[in-house]
Every structure is written in C-alpha cells, then in structure tokens.
Motif scaffolding. Structure first.
Motif, short mmCIF file in Angstrom:
data_model
loop_
_atom_site.label_atom_id
_atom_site.label_comp_id
_atom_site.label_asym_id
_atom_site.label_seq_id
_atom_site.Cartn_x
_atom_site.Cartn_y
_atom_site.Cartn_z
N GLN A 197 1.20 -9.85 -2.48
CA GLN A 197 1.60 -8.44 -2.42
C GLN A 197 1.22 -7.71 -3.70
N VAL A 198 1.40 -8.36 -4.85
CA VAL A 198 1.06 -7.71 -6.12
C VAL A 198 -0.44 -7.47 -6.20
N VAL A 199 -1.24 -8.42 -5.75
CA VAL A 199 -2.69 -8.24 -5.76
C VAL A 199 -3.09 -7.05 -4.88
N ALA A 226 -4.81 -1.38 -4.40
CA ALA A 226 -4.55 -0.06 -3.83
C ALA A 226 -4.38 1.00 -4.90
N LEU A 227 -3.91 0.59 -6.08
CA LEU A 227 -3.77 1.53 -7.19
C LEU A 227 -5.09 1.80 -7.90
N VAL A 275 0.84 -1.20 0.00
CA VAL A 275 0.00 0.00 0.00
C VAL A 275 0.87 1.25 0.00
N LYS A 276 1.98 1.22 0.73
CA LYS A 276 2.88 2.37 0.73
C LYS A 276 3.50 2.58 -0.65
N VAL A 277 3.88 1.49 -1.33
CA VAL A 277 4.39 1.61 -2.69
C VAL A 277 3.33 2.24 -3.60
N SER A 301 -7.46 -3.70 -1.07
CA SER A 301 -7.23 -2.44 -0.37
C SER A 301 -7.95 -1.34 -1.11
N PRO A 302 -8.54 -0.39 -0.40
CA PRO A 302 -9.18 0.73 -1.10
C PRO A 302 -8.15 1.55 -1.86
#
Length: 348
Positions: A120-122, A127-128, A86-88, A142-143
């Motif tokens: 992690q990629v999902v 998130a993007l 999410v930070k990325v 993630s939203p």
C-alpha cells in the motif's frame, strides 16, 4: 543540542465536554501555536473511542491549514490499511496543491490487516509522484494523481517498533517513532532507519523524529495534577474502560484500585514530566540518545489552556524561535520559576 519542536494532537474529549468542543480546541491550539516556532502540527486518527474526537485527520488538516500561516500541518497518521492508497494520495495532493510546502502525510499500519502495508505504501508513493527509493517491492505503480508541477506532501511512516522503521529506510521516506506508546524499541528502530536509509531523488538524507508524551506547568503541584489525570485515564483505558480524560475533581476523589496502580506505574514510564527545566533536559537527552533533531510532543490535558501553557513553557525552555515575520506577535513572556522541587511520587 538544538531540537525542533512539533505537536501531535489527538483531539482528546474531556469529561463533561463534547467531541465538538474537542475539535474546536484543536483549531484554537493550532492557531495559538502558529508563529511560535513549532515546526509541524499533526492530527491523529482514532475510531470508536469516546476519548478521541479526531476520526478524519485530512478534514482537520484542511481546517488548520486555512487558519494558520507558518505551521506544517498533516496526519499523525492516516491508518492506511483502512483505505485505498490512491484515494489517500488524491486527498493529500489536493491539500498540498492548495498549501504547497506545508502538508505532511504520516501513515501508520494500524486499523486493518497489516500484511499488505508495504504494498500500500508503494502504491501511495507512486500515486503521489514520488516513487520509492528501493524499487522491486510489491505494489503496482499508479500514475500520479495530480500534475507533476504540484508539490507533493512530505511522507512519513509512523510506528512503535522496527518494522515500519525498516520499511521507511528502504523506501526513503521520513520516519516517526511513537515513544509515548512503546519506549523500549525506540533506539533500535531509529538506529535501523538512520543506518539503512536509501536516499530517493530529491531527499538526500534521512528525516527522523521522536513522538513523546510531555507534561509541564508553572508549578510542580500543577504538574502532579496533570500527570495524575493522564495516568488515571491511561490505566482505565488499558483495563478496558475507554472514557474521556477525567476532570481534576474526578481525579481528586478517585480511590485507586490495585490494578489501576499497576497499570499507572507502567504508563508513567512513557511520560516525560516535571518543571520546564527538568523536561527540557530530559527531552534534549532523549533526542540525542535516539539520534534525532525533532520531537513531536503530545500533551493531553482536561483544560485546553493547560495544554497551551505546557507548549509555551516547553518552547521557551528549548529556545524555540518564531519565524522572523511572526516574532513581534509571538514573543514569549518571561516566566517566574518556582524553587526546584524535591522528587515526589505522582501516584496516589
């Protein structure tokens, strides 16, 4: 076959210089290549290595986006196992908000435990705000980290084998294969990606690229000098001596050991080198054999001017055209060609 030319810059630290100078050389090179017709300019991520200065590609990307107008700029790539996805996503959505349609987010599996990489990629894609094409893989949604009106960066999975290629096909991302690290599985990896691609919304076709280490120059003698330096650097690195790229004088004085010569022979198979015409022909064949229309070229040299010259000669040979609005200031000079050389060994 027409191919697109892109750049992978590892910000190499050279013998007698400093990491700060390597970063400054990266900024100058991107500025010099902007408007030449190069498609994208990627920054690598390396840690704990005296030979590479780029530990934070997102910082370099922000700098290059600010001093260029035409290049797509991004990571080649972020080592995702080291970070919170999410930070990325937050970092690259901010970059993309500032520079819409110009930001790439390339991610790789190295740098930590790889078993959670698909999850992690999902999470990163959710998130993007670009959910993966194939749902049901592990990874909590993630939203989106920025409003939906913000243009998302272009996501690439990067790898030197078939695992990331298969995952990229399942998720519907772009995929870049690192030929300069491990040429052998390239055709199989890109074949799996292209055949298995599942189209997500808004990206109806696969996007593949081949990352190749290339050296060319105005004369064959110069090419030999550039190749010998890379082979000495690479053979030392493979034998456990991670050091800056050696100077021409160091290469000329060096007495090669048997172990170095054996490692150099292996490393030589990962290089594309020769006169501009020879290199252009080899690259066109490589692109066709791997089913891609884009080459991401890595060119490590001790003198940054040699790196720029190699890219300019390559762009001319591959008939890369600058954007119309930049053509007047980026037209390439005519380059006299030396006689075609006879084959010679580039190993001492």
């Amino acid at each position: 076959m027409t191919v697109r030319l892109s750049v992978l810059d590892q910000s190499p630290v050279t013998e007698g210089s400093t990491p700060s100078a390597a970063l400054a050389a990266t900024v100058r090179l991107a500025r010099d290549l902007d408007g030449l017709g190069v498609t994208r300019y990627w920054l690598a991520e390396h840690h704990n290595s005296p030979g590479f200065a780029g530990t934070a590609p997102e910082i370099l990307a922000a700098t290059l986006l600010a001093v260029t107008r035409h290049l797509r700029v991004g990571s080649g790539g972020v080592l995702l196992p080291r970070y919170d996805p999410v930070k990325v996503a937050e970092t690259f959505r901010v970059l993309s908000g500032l520079y819409p349609h110009r930001v790439d987010l390339g991610v790789g599996r190295a740098g930590g435990p790889a078993q959670r990489f698909p999850e992690q990629v999902v999470r990163l894609l959710h998130a993007l705000g670009v959910p993966p094409a194939l749902e049901g893989l592990p990874g909590a949604a993630s939203p989106p980290v920025m409003p939906s009106g913000t243009v998302a960066p272009q996501v690439w999975l990067l790898g030197a084998g078939t695992t990331s290629a298969t995952l990229a096909a399942q998720l519907g991302t772009a995929f870049g294969f690192a030929h300069f690290l491990n040429p052998e599985p390239g055709r199989e990896a890109l074949g799996r990606y292209l055949r298995g691609f599942t189209a997500p919304s808004g990206a109806p076709s696969p996007r593949g690229a081949l990352a190749v280490r290339v050296l060319t120059a105005d004369t064959m003698a110069k090419v030999q000098a550039l190749v010998s330096a890379v082979l000495l650097w690479r053979s030392r690195k493979d034998l456990g001596q991670d050091a800056p790229l050696p100077s021409p004088e160091t290469v000329r004085r060096h007495r090669w050991t048997g172990d170095e010569l054996r490692q150099a022979a292996v490393a030589k198979r990962t290089l594309v080198f020769g006169t501009p015409e020879q290199v252009g022909e080899q690259l066109t064949k490589l692109a066709a054999a791997h089913g891609v229309e884009e080459l991401i070229v890595n060119t490590p040299t001790h003198d940054p001017a040699d790196r720029l010259r190699s890219y300019r000669l390559l762009a001319e040979t591959l008939a890369i055209r600058p954007p119309a609005e930049a053509a007047q200031v980026t037209s390439l000079p005519s380059v006299p060609r030396p006689p075609k050389p006879r084959p010679e060994s580039l190993l001492p």
